[in-house]
Design a protein around this motif. Structure first.
Motif, PDB file in Angstrom:
ATOM      1  N   SER A  27       0.924  -1.483   0.198  1.00 19.58           N
ATOM      2  CA  SER A  27      -0.005  -0.024  -0.594  1.00 19.58           C
ATOM      3  C   SER A  27       0.924   0.995  -0.047  1.00 19.58           C
ATOM      4  O   SER A  27       1.979   1.539   0.376  1.00 19.58           O
ATOM      5  N   ILE A  28       0.132   2.132  -0.851  1.00 23.84           N
ATOM      6  CA  ILE A  28       1.129   3.703  -1.176  1.00 23.84           C
ATOM      7  C   ILE A  28       0.182   4.464   0.307  1.00 23.84           C
ATOM      8  O   ILE A  28      -0.973   4.153  -0.186  1.00 23.84           O
ATOM      9  N   GLN A  29       0.651   5.205   1.111  1.00 26.18           N
ATOM     10  CA  GLN A  29      -0.249   6.314   2.284  1.00 26.18           C
ATOM     11  C   GLN A  29       0.591   7.404   2.141  1.00 26.18           C
ATOM     12  O   GLN A  29       1.382   7.499   2.172  1.00 26.18           O
ATOM     13  N   HIS A  30       0.041   8.759   1.635  1.00 23.21           N
ATOM     14  CA  HIS A  30       0.724  10.021   1.538  1.00 23.21           C
ATOM     15  C   HIS A  30       0.101  10.474   3.295  1.00 23.21           C
ATOM     16  O   HIS A  30      -0.959  10.374   3.278  1.00 23.21           O
ATOM     17  N   LYS A  31       0.514  11.270   3.353  1.00 25.95           N
ATOM     18  CA  LYS A  31       1.237  11.848   4.759  1.00 25.95           C
ATOM     19  C   LYS A  31       1.165  13.529   4.924  1.00 25.95           C
ATOM     20  O   LYS A  31       2.388  13.725   4.172  1.00 25.95           O
TER      21      LYS A  31
END
Length: 130
Positions: A27-31
């Motif tokens: 998964s790719i999570q943007h913060k």
């Protein structure tokens, strides 16, 4: 007619199952870290941390993260902890540094500063397991 309906129902079920399981267990999570106006340049910039999480049971040796024209970096020094591979007019994809793996169940973080306030479109193109 019944066989056609049955076949269509089976294909529909298969498409739902395939759509719910990604090709790679990553998964790719943007913060969002922050957004600001640069008065000298008259531009809005945003800093993001990107967390790649390996949900699989094998270590990742290399991962190829694709992007598109939405990945407009502030400058060449505005991305860290990944290697950039440029295309003809924008960043084509990102890869891990050669010394970096992502262990099974672990995560890896990189970051960038981008024009505007929306994150870049990022997606997994390929994964090579150790």
């Amino acid at each position: 007619m019944k066989s056609i309906i049955l076949l269509c129902s089976m294909l529909l079920c298969i498409s739902f199952v395939a759509a719910s399981y990604p090709a790679y267990p990553v998964s790719i999570q943007h913060k969002l870290i922050g957004t600001w106006q640069d008065g000298s340049r008259g531009q809005t910039y945003s800093q993001y941390d990107i967390v790649l999480s390996n949900h699989g049971n094998k270590n990742i040796k290399q991962i190829v993260i694709g992007t598109d024209a939405t990945c407009r970096l502030r400058d060449n020094n505005s991305i860290w902890n990944v290697k950039v591979v440029d295309g003809p007019s924008f960043i084509d994809f990102l890869i891990l540094p050669s010394y970096q793996d992502i262990n099974a169940g672990a995560s890896y973080t990189f970051g960038y500063i981008i024009h505007g306030s929306s994150p870049a479109n990022l997606f997994v193109k390929n994964v090579i397991y150790a």
